[in-house]
Scaffold this motif. Sequence first.
Motif, PDB file in Angstrom:
ATOM      1  N   ALA A  45      81.588  -1.814  94.098  1.00 42.01           N
ATOM      2  CA  ALA A  45      80.970  -2.698  93.098  1.00 42.01           C
ATOM      3  C   ALA A  45      82.040  -3.347  92.235  1.00 42.01           C
ATOM      4  O   ALA A  45      81.986  -4.545  91.938  1.00 42.01           O
ATOM      5  CB  ALA A  45      79.989  -1.923  92.234  1.00 42.01           C
ATOM      6  N   ALA A  46      83.051  -2.585  91.850  1.00 43.32           N
ATOM      7  CA  ALA A  46      84.136  -3.146  91.033  1.00 43.32           C
ATOM      8  C   ALA A  46      84.929  -4.159  91.832  1.00 43.32           C
ATOM      9  O   ALA A  46      85.330  -5.203  91.294  1.00 43.32           O
ATOM     10  CB  ALA A  46      85.045  -2.024  90.529  1.00 43.32           C
ATOM     11  N   GLU A  47      85.138  -3.857  93.122  1.00 40.92           N
ATOM     12  CA  GLU A  47      85.863  -4.804  93.960  1.00 40.92           C
ATOM     13  C   GLU A  47      85.088  -6.123  94.079  1.00 40.92           C
ATOM     14  O   GLU A  47      85.655  -7.204  93.962  1.00 40.92           O
ATOM     15  CB  GLU A  47      86.079  -4.215  95.364  1.00 40.92           C
ATOM     16  CG  GLU A  47      87.128  -3.130  95.426  1.00 40.92           C
ATOM     17  CD  GLU A  47      87.221  -2.514  96.815  1.00 40.92           C
ATOM     18  OE1 GLU A  47      86.515  -2.987  97.748  1.00 40.92           O
ATOM     19  OE2 GLU A  47      87.987  -1.574  96.977  1.00 40.92           O
ATOM     20  N   ARG A  48      83.762  -6.007  94.294  1.00 45.49           N
ATOM     21  CA  ARG A  48      82.951  -7.210  94.409  1.00 45.49           C
ATOM     22  C   ARG A  48      82.938  -7.984  93.097  1.00 45.49           C
ATOM     23  O   ARG A  48      83.007  -9.209  93.092  1.00 45.49           O
ATOM     24  CB  ARG A  48      81.523  -6.849  94.824  1.00 45.49           C
ATOM     25  CG  ARG A  48      81.408  -6.653  96.302  1.00 45.49           C
ATOM     26  CD  ARG A  48      79.944  -6.491  96.721  1.00 45.49           C
ATOM     27  NE  ARG A  48      79.902  -5.273  97.520  1.00 45.49           N
ATOM     28  CZ  ARG A  48      79.244  -4.166  97.247  1.00 45.49           C
ATOM     29  NH1 ARG A  48      78.475  -4.108  96.201  1.00 45.49           N
ATOM     30  NH2 ARG A  48      79.305  -3.133  98.031  1.00 45.49           N
ATOM     31  N   ALA A  49      82.845  -7.259  92.006  1.00 40.80           N
ATOM     32  CA  ALA A  49      82.817  -7.922  90.701  1.00 40.80           C
ATOM     33  C   ALA A  49      84.117  -8.666  90.457  1.00 40.80           C
ATOM     34  O   ALA A  49      84.121  -9.798  89.968  1.00 40.80           O
ATOM     35  CB  ALA A  49      82.556  -6.906  89.599  1.00 40.80           C
ATOM     36  N   ALA A  50      85.247  -8.043  90.806  1.00 43.97           N
ATOM     37  CA  ALA A  50      86.537  -8.690  90.609  1.00 43.97           C
ATOM     38  C   ALA A  50      86.657  -9.923  91.511  1.00 43.97           C
ATOM     39  O   ALA A  50      87.229 -10.937  91.112  1.00 43.97           O
ATOM     40  CB  ALA A  50      87.667  -7.702  90.899  1.00 43.97           C
ATOM     41  N   GLU A  51      86.094  -9.827  92.703  1.00 43.66           N
ATOM     42  CA  GLU A  51      86.166 -10.942  93.633  1.00 43.66           C
ATOM     43  C   GLU A  51      85.249 -12.100  93.196  1.00 43.66           C
ATOM     44  O   GLU A  51      85.601 -13.263  93.324  1.00 43.66           O
ATOM     45  CB  GLU A  51      85.726 -10.453  95.025  1.00 43.66           C
ATOM     46  CG  GLU A  51      85.807 -11.489  96.105  1.00 43.66           C
ATOM     47  CD  GLU A  51      85.366 -10.912  97.450  1.00 43.66           C
ATOM     48  OE1 GLU A  51      84.771 -11.677  98.217  1.00 43.66           O
ATOM     49  OE2 GLU A  51      85.610  -9.722  97.702  1.00 43.66           O
ATOM     50  N   LEU A  52      84.097 -11.768  92.637  1.00 41.75           N
ATOM     51  CA  LEU A  52      83.116 -12.791  92.263  1.00 41.75           C
ATOM     52  C   LEU A  52      83.307 -13.331  90.845  1.00 41.75           C
ATOM     53  O   LEU A  52      82.733 -14.369  90.505  1.00 41.75           O
ATOM     54  CB  LEU A  52      81.699 -12.224  92.398  1.00 41.75           C
ATOM     55  CG  LEU A  52      81.260 -11.905  93.822  1.00 41.75           C
ATOM     56  CD1 LEU A  52      79.890 -11.250  93.814  1.00 41.75           C
ATOM     57  CD2 LEU A  52      81.229 -13.168  94.662  1.00 41.75           C
ATOM     58  N   ALA A  53      84.072 -12.660  90.016  1.00 48.37           N
ATOM     59  CA  ALA A  53      84.209 -13.060  88.613  1.00 48.37           C
ATOM     60  C   ALA A  53      84.638 -14.519  88.449  1.00 48.37           C
ATOM     61  O   ALA A  53      84.024 -15.242  87.650  1.00 48.37           O
ATOM     62  CB  ALA A  53      85.177 -12.123  87.901  1.00 48.37           C
ATOM     63  N   PRO A  54      85.649 -15.036  89.163  1.00 48.88           N
ATOM     64  CA  PRO A  54      86.030 -16.433  88.971  1.00 48.88           C
ATOM     65  C   PRO A  54      84.907 -17.415  89.367  1.00 48.88           C
ATOM     66  O   PRO A  54      84.647 -18.387  88.662  1.00 48.88           O
ATOM     67  CB  PRO A  54      87.250 -16.623  89.867  1.00 48.88           C
ATOM     68  CG  PRO A  54      87.763 -15.271  90.175  1.00 48.88           C
ATOM     69  CD  PRO A  54      86.599 -14.344  90.060  1.00 48.88           C
ATOM     70  N   ALA A  55      84.235 -17.115  90.477  1.00 50.43           N
ATOM     71  CA  ALA A  55      83.146 -18.001  90.910  1.00 50.43           C
ATOM     72  C   ALA A  55      82.000 -17.969  89.901  1.00 50.43           C
ATOM     73  O   ALA A  55      81.408 -19.011  89.564  1.00 50.43           O
ATOM     74  CB  ALA A  55      82.651 -17.593  92.288  1.00 50.43           C
TER      75      ALA A  55
END
Length: 145
Positions: free
Chosen positions: A28-38
Amino acid sequence: MSLRDFLERFRPTGTPGAAVTGVPPDRAAERAAELAPALARLTAVQQEAARIRAAGEEAAETIRRDAGRKAADIVAAAREQAPGVRRQAAEPVVREAVREAEAVRAAGGRAADAVRERGRAGLPSLVEDAVALALRPTAGTGAAP
């Protein structure tokens, strides 16, 4: 939380093959970090959409107000013109009624003239008959004419 659940956290994770021990990665943290800029860019787009929506609602309200005023003006003009329009609409009917009334009046006049003429034509004979009756001796008076 049971002991089994607690121990499940430390089970090897990853692809099949060699066993790995340790805490599984925080997906979940990995996905959040990946999606944060978008998602940050989407926030700006959402704000722009909200601004556009508000401007559209304001423009729609202005259009509704203007349409309401125009409708009121149209109704007022129609009420003002209504008597003239009614008069124009009734004009042919009134003309026809006047024509019919004149025709009836003329027919009545002709009928009255005919009655007067018959009366005048028969009047001399009526007068003669009345005079003859007046001059005729009555029965039992003994007078001779």
